[in-house]
Structures are given as C-alpha cells and as structure tokens.
Design an enzyme around this catalytic site. Structure first.
Site, short mmCIF file in Angstrom:
data_model
loop_
_atom_site.label_atom_id
_atom_site.label_comp_id
_atom_site.label_asym_id
_atom_site.label_seq_id
_atom_site.Cartn_x
_atom_site.Cartn_y
_atom_site.Cartn_z
N GLY B 16 40.75 17.01 52.26
CA GLY B 16 40.69 18.23 51.25
C GLY B 16 41.68 19.40 52.10
O GLY B 16 41.59 19.38 53.38
N ARG B 26 53.09 24.21 61.58
CA ARG B 26 54.05 25.25 62.28
C ARG B 26 53.86 25.13 63.83
O ARG B 26 54.88 24.83 64.53
CB ARG B 26 53.92 26.64 61.56
CG ARG B 26 54.91 27.72 62.44
CD ARG B 26 54.60 29.06 61.68
NE ARG B 26 55.33 30.15 62.34
CZ ARG B 26 55.07 30.89 63.29
NH1 ARG B 26 53.79 30.73 63.72
NH2 ARG B 26 55.87 31.79 63.82
N ARG B 77 43.83 11.30 49.88
CA ARG B 77 42.81 10.50 50.42
C ARG B 77 43.49 8.91 50.26
O ARG B 77 43.58 8.43 48.95
CB ARG B 77 41.52 10.40 49.70
CG ARG B 77 41.07 12.10 49.90
CD ARG B 77 39.67 12.23 49.15
NE ARG B 77 39.33 13.92 48.84
CZ ARG B 77 38.93 14.52 49.97
NH1 ARG B 77 38.36 14.25 50.96
NH2 ARG B 77 38.68 15.75 49.48
N ASP B 108 36.37 15.13 59.10
CA ASP B 108 35.82 14.05 59.66
C ASP B 108 36.40 12.70 59.34
O ASP B 108 36.34 11.63 59.96
CB ASP B 108 34.25 14.10 60.17
CG ASP B 108 33.33 14.57 59.22
OD1 ASP B 108 33.91 14.36 58.05
OD2 ASP B 108 32.23 14.90 59.66
N SER B 110 39.15 12.19 58.04
CA SER B 110 40.37 11.94 58.44
C SER B 110 40.16 11.51 60.06
O SER B 110 41.10 10.66 60.48
CB SER B 110 41.30 13.23 58.32
OG SER B 110 41.12 13.59 57.09
N THR B 131 39.51 22.37 57.46
CA THR B 131 38.40 22.30 56.32
C THR B 131 37.75 23.61 56.06
O THR B 131 37.45 24.17 57.08
CB THR B 131 37.49 21.02 56.46
OG1 THR B 131 36.21 21.30 55.52
CG2 THR B 131 36.73 21.04 57.74
N ASP B 133 35.10 23.85 54.97
CA ASP B 133 33.45 23.69 54.82
C ASP B 133 32.70 24.14 56.05
O ASP B 133 31.53 24.27 56.22
CB ASP B 133 33.05 22.28 54.66
CG ASP B 133 33.46 21.92 53.18
OD1 ASP B 133 33.18 22.90 52.21
OD2 ASP B 133 33.76 21.11 52.73
N ASP B 135 32.01 22.25 58.60
CA ASP B 135 30.77 21.26 59.13
C ASP B 135 31.35 20.22 59.91
O ASP B 135 31.22 18.87 60.04
CB ASP B 135 30.42 20.64 57.72
CG ASP B 135 31.40 19.94 56.92
OD1 ASP B 135 32.79 20.09 57.33
OD2 ASP B 135 31.44 19.04 55.99
N ARG B 160 30.03 41.11 40.93
CA ARG B 160 28.99 42.25 41.30
C ARG B 160 29.16 43.65 40.27
O ARG B 160 28.29 43.94 39.69
CB ARG B 160 28.80 42.72 42.68
CG ARG B 160 28.00 43.60 42.95
CD ARG B 160 26.55 43.22 42.98
NE ARG B 160 25.72 42.77 44.13
CZ ARG B 160 24.80 42.43 44.36
NH1 ARG B 160 23.73 42.62 43.27
NH2 ARG B 160 24.57 41.63 45.50
N ARG B 177 28.96 20.75 49.98
CA ARG B 177 28.01 19.58 49.54
C ARG B 177 27.06 19.33 50.56
O ARG B 177 26.07 18.97 50.24
CB ARG B 177 29.12 18.25 49.29
CG ARG B 177 29.84 18.48 48.14
CD ARG B 177 29.95 17.21 47.16
NE ARG B 177 30.55 17.54 46.06
CZ ARG B 177 31.90 17.53 45.87
NH1 ARG B 177 32.68 16.52 46.67
NH2 ARG B 177 32.53 17.97 44.68
N ALA B 192 24.25 38.97 48.83
CA ALA B 192 23.25 38.45 47.76
C ALA B 192 21.84 38.42 47.83
O ALA B 192 21.62 38.65 49.14
CB ALA B 192 23.70 36.80 48.07
N LYS B 219 16.43 46.98 41.85
CA LYS B 219 17.83 46.49 41.82
C LYS B 219 18.25 46.28 40.28
O LYS B 219 17.74 46.01 39.52
CB LYS B 219 18.05 45.24 42.38
CG LYS B 219 17.69 45.47 44.02
CD LYS B 219 18.08 44.23 44.75
CE LYS B 219 17.84 44.20 46.14
NZ LYS B 219 18.50 43.46 47.18
N SER B 221 21.11 44.65 39.70
CA SER B 221 21.81 43.24 39.54
C SER B 221 21.33 42.38 40.58
O SER B 221 20.75 42.56 41.44
CB SER B 221 23.46 43.20 39.56
OG SER B 221 23.78 43.78 40.72
#
Lengths: 329, 329, 329, 329
Positions: B16, B26, B77, B108, B110, B131, B133, B135, B160, B177, B192, B219, B221
């Site tokens: 990704g 670069r 991929r 990972d 890759s 990435t 993520d 992770d 918001r 994920r 949040a 609150k 919202s």
C-alpha cells in the site's frame, strides 16, 4: 488517584502562544474533573493571576477547543510579575481562591516566573512546555512545534510553486531567535537548497558558492531557509541584497513567514502531546510532585526538574545538517 | 563513504502506498548521487523488478517530489513474486543490470519478499518502513503514519462541525485492520468520545453506556472512532444500526474516511523521517550492512534485523487508552 | 469544430504566475487534442518564444497538473520582446514551427505584448486572464484570484489566533499594487476590523478613531488588511509605527503575507474557470475569432476585444466597502 | 435605514448545515446592531422556535464564528412544525418576544416552512439560501457550495495520489440527491475521467467504453465522480462491482466522501457571500420587503419571491458536461 493536599489547581498560559495550548488546557481541566479536583483557568498568564482574573472551569467549558489555535486563556508577558511586589499580588489571588498548585503552559521565561512563585510562597508548580520554538531542555518536542513545522512547509511549498515558475531564489525567514529547530527541520521537509541557523555560521562566501553550484546542477529554483537568529550578521533582506549584488544574473526574492507560524489548528501530534502532557501534569501533582516540567522523552512522558529545564539547552540534531547537505545535491 | 561492493543500488516501493514514500525515494536517489553510487528506480514494486521495468535516476529526476503524495515509482502487489519462479525473474533483472543491493520501501509483506530474494540470491536488502498503519516492529513511526493522522483529524474536525450542529452521534471508520494506531491517536487528537480498536474489545453494552453517559454530561455531539479491524463483531454500519436500535432517541450517522488516508502531501514529520531513512539506508549499504530495516527509535535512526522487523509486533501505547478515557469525560 | 486556418496553436504563460495557470494549459492542450489541432507549449513566456524554447504537447503531458500551483511552462518578463527586434525573433519561431495562433495566459502586460505581435505579423491571439490580482477588464474573476483569497484568509485566520491570545492589533499586507480586490474580499472573509485599499483613502485620523472604537467595543484583537498599493502614504511598517506612537497602549504587529499568495493548489473555482477558459480559447480560434480575451461574465464565458481588456479597468464593488463597515461593528 | 415596523428580528438555521451559515448569522446579528434593531438567535431551527429556545444576540456573541463550520444556532428538522399545531407554538414564541420578522438560513424545505408561518400569521420572512447542494432557484451560488467543492477536490486529489500509485479506478461518491452541481463542478476540478449525475444517464455500456478508452489512452488511474442521486439504477458499490465483473483486469475501489462535505472552515467566497446575504436580508426587511429570498445573480445581491425560489429549479450548466468530456480525453 487522590491527594489530601491538592484540591484546587490553577492553570495558565504564558509567553508566546502556540498551537496545542488549548488542547493542553482541555486536558488539565478534564483530568481535574476526572480526579475530582477543582480547576481554575487564569486569564492572561501571570498578569491575570496578579489581577485575580480567573474562573472555575468544568469539562464543557473546554469543548471543541482541542482543534483551535491560540489559547482561550489568553497569554501575556507581565513585567510587574517579575517584581517581588507583583508576585505578592499573585500570591494574594492564590490564597484568596485556596489554590493548591499551579500548572504553567509556556516557555522557559514562564517557568522562571513559576519557580520564583514556588520558592517564595511554597506553591507546587508544574510546567508544560508550550512554544513553537522547541528550545526547551527536557523534552524532545514542545507543544506547537510540530504544527509550526507543517505551517512552514505548507508556505514554502507555495513559494516553491512561484519560485520554480520564475526560476528564482527565495530567502524565506522562519521563527527561531536562539535555535534552529524550525529552520532545520522545515528546511529538510521543504527540500530547501540551503538552511541558515544560529547554531552554524557557514559564512557568506560559502553561501554564494552553494547557490552557484545549485544553479549549475540544473535546478530551476532555490529556497534558502533563514532562522531569525542566524549568525551571518545580515538580516534576510540584507542577505537578499548581498546575493543580488554578487550574483546579478539571479532573480532574488524575500518572504518572511511571520506570525502565521504561531496560529492554526494544531497537528495530531501536538494535540496528542498536549493531551498527554495535561493529564500527566495533573497526575504528577496528585502524586505529590512539584517544580517539575512534563516532557516527552523517547515517546514517553518524563519529568525534569523545572530548574534544570530552565538552565539546560535543547540541542539541535547536528546529524540533520549533514542530511540536509546530502539531499540538496 | 565508499564501498567496493556497492556500486549500483535499486530502490522500489511495494504494498500500500503511503505519503512520504516519494520523499524516501528522493533521499535514496540523492544519497546515491552524493556517494557516487548509481541508482535505479524500479517501477511497480517486485512486479516491475521481474519485468525489468526500471531506469537509472539522477538527482533532478526526483525534484519537487518531496511534497507529493503517492509514489512516482508506483506500487503493486505481486503474486508471481511469491513463487520461486517469480523471484528468479527478479534476480535475472538484478544480474542484467549489475545491481548490488536493493532498498525496499514498504510494509512487512514487502520485507518478507525482500528477505526471500536476499536469501536465495545473496542480495543485500534494506527495508524502509513505509505504511500509514504504523504496525511495524523496530520503529516508533512508519513513513506516512503522521500524515494519515493529520488527514483523519482534519476530516473528523469537519464531521464534528456537522455533528454538533445537528446533535448527532457519528461512527467514523479509519484504517487499521490489525492495529489501532491510527484510531487511537487520531481519536485522542480529534477529541473522540469513544475509540474502538482491535487491541481492546470494550463490548457493546459498555459502548451504549458510554454514549448515554456522554449525552447525560451535556455533550451536543458524539464521535466514535472505529478501526477497521476492531473486535465487536460488527462493522461500522452494523454498529450504527445497533445503537439506533438500542438508543432510538439518538440520531446516528456513519462516515468511512477511506482512501483519502493514503494520499496527500506528507507532513513535515514524514518528510524528515523519510529523508533521514533514505540517507540511512544508502549509508548502511555502504557500511556493509544487509538485511536490516531502518527505523526511528528514540528519535534516532536505528537498525533492526529484517527478520525481526517482520516477526515482531509494534504494540500500541496502552497508556493512550487511559488518556482517552480521561479526556472524553 | 474544425478550421482550415488553425492547425497549430501555441500556448504560453506570461507575467506573474497564478494558481490555475496549469489547469488552463491542460485545458488548451486537451481541447487541441480533442479538435485534432497540434499544440505547442512555449516555455518562459515571450522570452521562450523568441528563443524557440517550445515543444509539442499531448494530453498525457498535462496529466495531474490541474491540481498543481505555478506553471509548468514557466513564466518570465521579457524586456527584449518589448522591442521590435525582439518580436521579430518571436515571429521567426512562429514561422519556423508553422504556428497559426497564440494563446496567452497572463495579465494585461502580457496581452499588450500579444497585441503588438498580432498587429505586426497578423497572428491571431487569444488572451486568458491569469493573475491573482483580479484587475483585468472584461472578466468578473481572473484565474488565481479565488485561490489567493483562500490563501489569505487561511493565513489571517492563523494570525487571528495569535492576535486574540495576546490582544494585539495586526497590520496584514496583502498583494494589490493597483487594485484592492484581494484586500477587500479577503478582509471581509477574514472579518477584518479595517481594510485599506488603493481605491479609497480613509486617512490616518479616521484609522486611529476606528481602532479606538474597535477596542472600546470589547474586541480582544484587531486585524487591519492593507493592500500594497493603498494610499495613506505609509507602508505597512510605517502604519504600524504610526499607530504605536499615537496609541501607545496598543500592542501592534505586522505580517506581510507575501509570495505564498501566488502559489498553492488552485481552488475548485479556479480549476473550473481555467478549464472552461482554456476550452473556450481553442474554440474561439476554431470559430475564427482573434484578438479577444476569454472572460467570465455573469457566470458565462464571454469575449472582450483584447484592446478593450487592456485599456479598461475592473472596478471593485464599492458596495463591499459598505458591507465591511457594517460587519466590523 | 430605519423602519417603524421592524424593531426585532429573529434568525435561525434550518435543514442540513452548510459552511458559511455562521458567517451569515454573524452578518445578520451585526447588521441588526448597525441599524439598531434587536436580534434574536433561535436555536435548533423551527423546533427551537416552537420551544422558545432563543436568546438576544449582540455583535460580540458572533465573534470569530466567520471562520467556523457548522452553525452556532444548531439546526434540526422538525416534523411538528409541519403541523398547524406546531406552527401555532412557533407563533406563540414570536408574539411572546415581540418579534417582527424572521430570517431563515437554509434550503427550500426550510423556506416552505417559513412561507407557511408567514401566510398564517402575517410574519415577514426572508430566506438566505444555505446548503452545499446549490439546488435553489434564484441564486447562482448557495452558501456552503463553494466550500464543499473545495473539500471534495481536496479529497479527490488525495485519492488520485493512491489511485495513480496503484493504477486503479476509483468510484467516488459525492453529495447531491437531486442535483449534480457538486459532482459536475468537483469532477471538472478534480480532473475526473467520468462524472455521473442525476441530470444525465449515460448508461452502463457507455461507462465501460469510456473506462476502456481511458486506459487505452495511457492513463494510469481513473476517477469516476458519482452523485448520490445519479440514475444508473446502481449505487456506487454496485457500480464498482459491475465494472469489476465486466472489466476483470481493472483494480476498482470505492470512496464515499460523506459528511466531511458539510463541515470545515468556509472558503472566502462563501464567507463573503454569506456576509453580503446577511446584511442584505436585514436591509430588505428595513426596506419593507417580505417573503423573498436573497440570492446572488450576476455577482450582485438579488431578490426572488420565496414562493418562486421554492418552486423553481436551479439547472446545472449543461455546457460543463461538454467541457468535462473534452478535458478527460
């Protein structure tokens, strides 16, 4: 967590404002609510403390401010507070409201004020480093710094558009009277051809040489990031004149990024850092800590004695100068 | 720095895409120029390596890409590369062009591909974690993660606005994920009210209870950040339906942030990280290193054996869950 | 649409660059492809035309540039072209490449150059107004103007954050040597307390009075937008000094927005306007039109004789001055 | 300007919120102050009017909201108000507070409610068109529309980054149940390859053909903008499935931009339009006008009878469909 000694906390912002200060205020106020401690917001920094300009704040008073630049508590620089008389007035407010501890969001000037108050009146004080300059010892990142970097690269990206269209050299001044953090990091981030910082004086002849080399390499524009406090002995306009004089075939322009660096909605990094710092400050007080600064070290919250934070110096990563040289090839 | 063994380096992006990949490309290309090493850019990841889709790149070929999202080398991929036959084709390209080492910018998956190539054909491989993520074991920040966080909070700030105007609950799905990094940090950054992540299943009854408490506290919202991989057993639309069913007086909406998280001009943090990582990767090769990943640890560049980076797990900071609970009071 | 006379069109950008010029170039190139006309992109405006610096462009050569600031064709101001000799050189290029018509994206200086070329060598010329200043007769909006307005209000919003935190007055200089369009519209958009434009000299005493009234009304900050060409006889720094001298209790700062106003990704308005204008320019040529400017009038594409566009003056909407006065109450 | 009849004005926002509503509220409040008319802000639209949820507002109550998305007055859709009983309650509030006229910021549903109130109780009503959809007769631009367009192209630019990196087709859903304004203009602005709108059903076979042609032309990504209300009979996910089925070699993704389109800081265009509209609404009342809508026509403020505004239809500019076809070549 609970403390017999800490029942009322006051929080203020002081010195130059920085994005994320509001997020820190929100975190202090809400952590107080969470731990059932009363929280007073003091307006206009120490000036407001002297004048008794404060109000109790609850969790709804800080709603939606996490995304807002500036500080809802306002900031100010107070000369009077630097006198013993001034601090007596501040102490009077503290006594009147029964405030047990003070959280100061600001830079080292503000921390110095806090230390005096703490020593003279035995008041626990906690510092949270909030300044775009990142020049505070004991933390890898000050609140507002990351946002300021993004503001600068966004501005320089725009300047790059016009610089490239016209094949120009731009001298771009960024904030940093004493430290090159903003200049060095935004310079790398913006792909600047040269970066002038207080920590390193490359000298004017070398600057000219680098500009010539840059043009010779086929580049169609050239950005020189200049920290306010850089040491060439010339300000950004004089630097521009100097280059125009010595390299008359170049088209040179100046842009001073200025106060937009202090404003804007804080980045996620700054919001999270401010949120963690605000909670950590309240929890430190409840644990009986005092006269420390909350900082980020190795991605974790850490304490530094306030005195050390004031006296110490946050050094730029010299490795970045090397990286910048390599990447501007 | 010079090496007898490393005269030609190839670089590719795989998996990704993430903002900052271009800045890393670069940096690899320009560091190669700086150290007088030839640099080949391989298009479409391992697929392009198998097909011989690559070209030599000089410093001007990567001009202005530091500010651009995506990857100029494209990504893909490749199933074929996961076969021995596929990797033989890739090795054929490597031999044909006399490439001495490979730098892989990706996640990972890759890196696993790179390790296979390295082992089978004794090719030095360096990984750069790119990435959104975050992770990947061995680095506190992956390239693209900081930008994705800013993209998410910018989107949630907008949501918001409308949520507050209509007093609504919003379930906002963000990427992740397997890991809650984006959800947890953007959730704190966006203020949040609740954050659902794969690492912690709070259970649906508790969710309802928190939403009720949130409304009771005044609150107007409520934002619930939901990581793709959270463990309630319901997707974001089902969660919304569940809440509408059990709290019929609430007005509930869903927003899936989606692929905008992968794009956009990288933040200064990501540009600097990518720049440092690219230079570090080239220098590691010149120093004789191989099969390592370049990472950020305690704000410094660090090496992790590629195998360890693949097998290890980057854990979220559980402390942040606590912070989020306190601040959503 | 087809024309026996127009088989090859050249396009150039000239004068100060503006966001959306790339979108206009893209539209010209692709409209040419659509109508099966060859299209040449000329680099560096008239200078490149004189030097024969041009290349044929197809639809893929302009991919993704719709979102990019600046101009891929570069721009320049050419003194030589203002001489008969210079224009002969330009005509030489036109003859050599068999170019049948020229589309000029720029301001009235550039249109004047185009008119000379047209008259001396009987070359059909079409103007597309591209400048952030909006000071061109025959169009309600020039390409780049809307983007510049958004850049300015984004900057002033940031300045407002810090101004309010410190209770300061800010003098903010925006572009506009001859016209107050940017100042007046961005001033209203940013909620400025006062706006100084070339078209109206309110006088310094009235300025002081308005600042005093503003503070008296309880405002905690004050933004004065100053067009470069305003007529007080003082520049923005002198104005600031003047106010500090006469209102010593005020904390005054200056910010010069500068060249960031020229750059950045164009707004949707500018992209659509540029896209429509580029297509309209090509279609006008195919319909046999010449020496006209494409403009926006009542939201529709309209033609104005180039000579009229050069001589006429785009007036600001005086009604907006009144609106601004009411809203800064 | 002064009126014997109009001494107290109420203002409310109703229906879906839109960026710029706050700027319009601010303009109404401040124009009232300017003309020495009392101004009441009604919360939650007609619902709040029925419930007597309103307060008098002065110029400082609307400070800094010009740059904020959403509506500080909140919005709501009220079923009860659509009954005679409900409107009686609303009238009760109006009588109780001595309100002489009502300004409604919203879409045609809200105007319909206003008309009923006006007829039944002889209350002068003025409409200000605030909706991102631009689907209101009598104005070339509704408040919020320009901002929504910029939000969409910003999102699609990000999607383009990842689409190009992976050579993907993206179906991007934007708002617009009944009208293609957002889709058509943002589609041109984002350089979309195809745009599906309610006003034109190109049919699925033609869509496939265009996607094939797009790939054949060498494009490495493809963006299809889909208005919510387009007429293929398939939603955006079904469209994606359909294409994947018929063109299995394509990698297709979906992104639903969603509610971020309603939020965010308004563009300068929307702020100025809202500011002008708010002042014009108050002035119209003082001039004795009633039951009209304030709109923008040929860049000037114009009145349209509210009934006509409700019944009429704002048509898309079909010319733009043609432009889009040419430019996606």
């Amino acid at each position: 967590m609970k403390s017999d000694k800490i029942k009322k906390i006051a929080v203020l912002t002081s010195g130059g404002d920085a994005p994320g200060m509001n997020a820190a205020i929100r975190a202090v106020v809400r952590a107080c609510t969470y731990y059932e401690v009363a929280c007073f917001g003091v307006f206009r920094g120490f000036q407001g403390l002297m004048e008794g300009d404060l109000k109790e704040m609850g969790p709804r008073d800080v709603k939606y401010i996490i995304s807002k630049g500036g500080t809802i508590l306002k900031s100010a620089r107070s000369k009077e507070f630097m006198t013993k008389e001034g601090r007596k007035k501040a102490h009077h407010t503290i006594e009147k409201y029964g405030i047990d501890a003070l959280i100061i969001i600001g830079g080292d000037g503000s921390f110095t004020g806090g230390m005096l108050l703490s020593k003279e009146f035995n008041l626990p004080v906690i510092g949270i480093p909030g300044t775009i300059d990142n020049d505070i010892y004991g933390t890898s990142h000050t609140i507002g710094y990351d946002t300021a970097l993004n503001t600068v690269i966004d501005a320089v990206d725009k300047i790059r558009d016009t610089a490239t269209s016209h094949k120009r050299i731009f001298f771009v001044e960024v904030m940093g009277r004493d430290a090159g953090f903003i200049a060095l990091n935004s310079g790398i981030g913006a792909g600047a051809e040269e970066i002038l910082i207080p920590e390193e004086n490359i000298g004017l002849p070398k600057l000219l040489e680098k500009l010539k080399r840059s043009k010779a390499s086929g580049k169609s524009s050239c950005i020189v990031i200049v920290a306010e406090g850089e040491k060439s002995g010339k300000n950004v306009f004089e630097l521009s004149d100097y280059v125009e004089e010595h390299l008359p075939e170049y088209d040179v322009r100046v842009s001073v990024i200025g106060h937009i660096q202090r404003g804007g909605s804080p980045s996620c990094f700054d919001r999270v850092l401010a949120s963690r710092s605000g909670v950590a400050a309240v929890e430190a007080l409840l644990k009986g800590k005092k006269n420390i600064m909350i900082g980020l070290q190795n991605d974790l919250m850490a304490y530094t004695p306030l005195e050390k934070a004031i006296k110490g110096e946050n050094k730029i990563d010299e490795e970045l100068i090397r990286i910048s040289d390599i990447l501007s090839i």
